[in-house]
Scaffold this active site. Sequence first.
Site, short mmCIF file in Angstrom:
data_model
loop_
_atom_site.label_atom_id
_atom_site.label_comp_id
_atom_site.label_asym_id
_atom_site.label_seq_id
_atom_site.Cartn_x
_atom_site.Cartn_y
_atom_site.Cartn_z
N CYS A 217 0.84 -1.21 0.00
CA CYS A 217 0.00 0.00 0.00
C CYS A 217 0.87 1.26 0.00
O CYS A 217 1.54 1.56 0.99
CB CYS A 217 -0.91 -0.04 1.23
SG CYS A 217 -1.80 1.49 1.56
N CYS B 65 0.11 3.77 2.76
CA CYS B 65 0.59 3.24 4.04
C CYS B 65 2.08 3.51 4.21
O CYS B 65 2.53 3.95 5.27
CB CYS B 65 0.35 1.73 4.14
SG CYS B 65 -1.37 1.23 4.07
#
Length: 144
Positions: free
Chosen positions: A69, A72
């Site tokens: 991600c 993230c």
Amino acid sequence: MTENLHVACPHCHAINRLPAERLTAGGACGRCKRPLFSGIPVTLDASSLDAHLRRSDLPLVIDFWAPWCAPCRMMAPNFEQVAKRMEPALRFAKVDTEANPDLAGRFGIRSIPTLAVFRGGREVARQSGAMDASSLQRWLESVL
């Protein structure tokens, strides 16, 4: 009379008693002798989560994330920066939803990154999406 807090070790996850007035002074784990506070988010999995969530008296901030991600990964340094600033008042933790899909399901994580704040074993706030360090700190101060 001194109030004792139960604090989970970020290394071995043993529960330690620490006088509340000594919280900012830190301390070492009675089992592994390592520092109870380092300003670095602790990595949790299914076996270690409950010690921090249910047995520790510190509010717990969990970053549910995954290695693939991009948002993230972009937010990770901000999360670490806020952990350095706000620990030991809060315990910061990361849960890799890729490696722990059971935890993602248990907490109903639908998107990542998702931040969840727990106090006394109960979720008190949740925020999805990446945040910069100042926004993250303001959000945490507003929910606690």
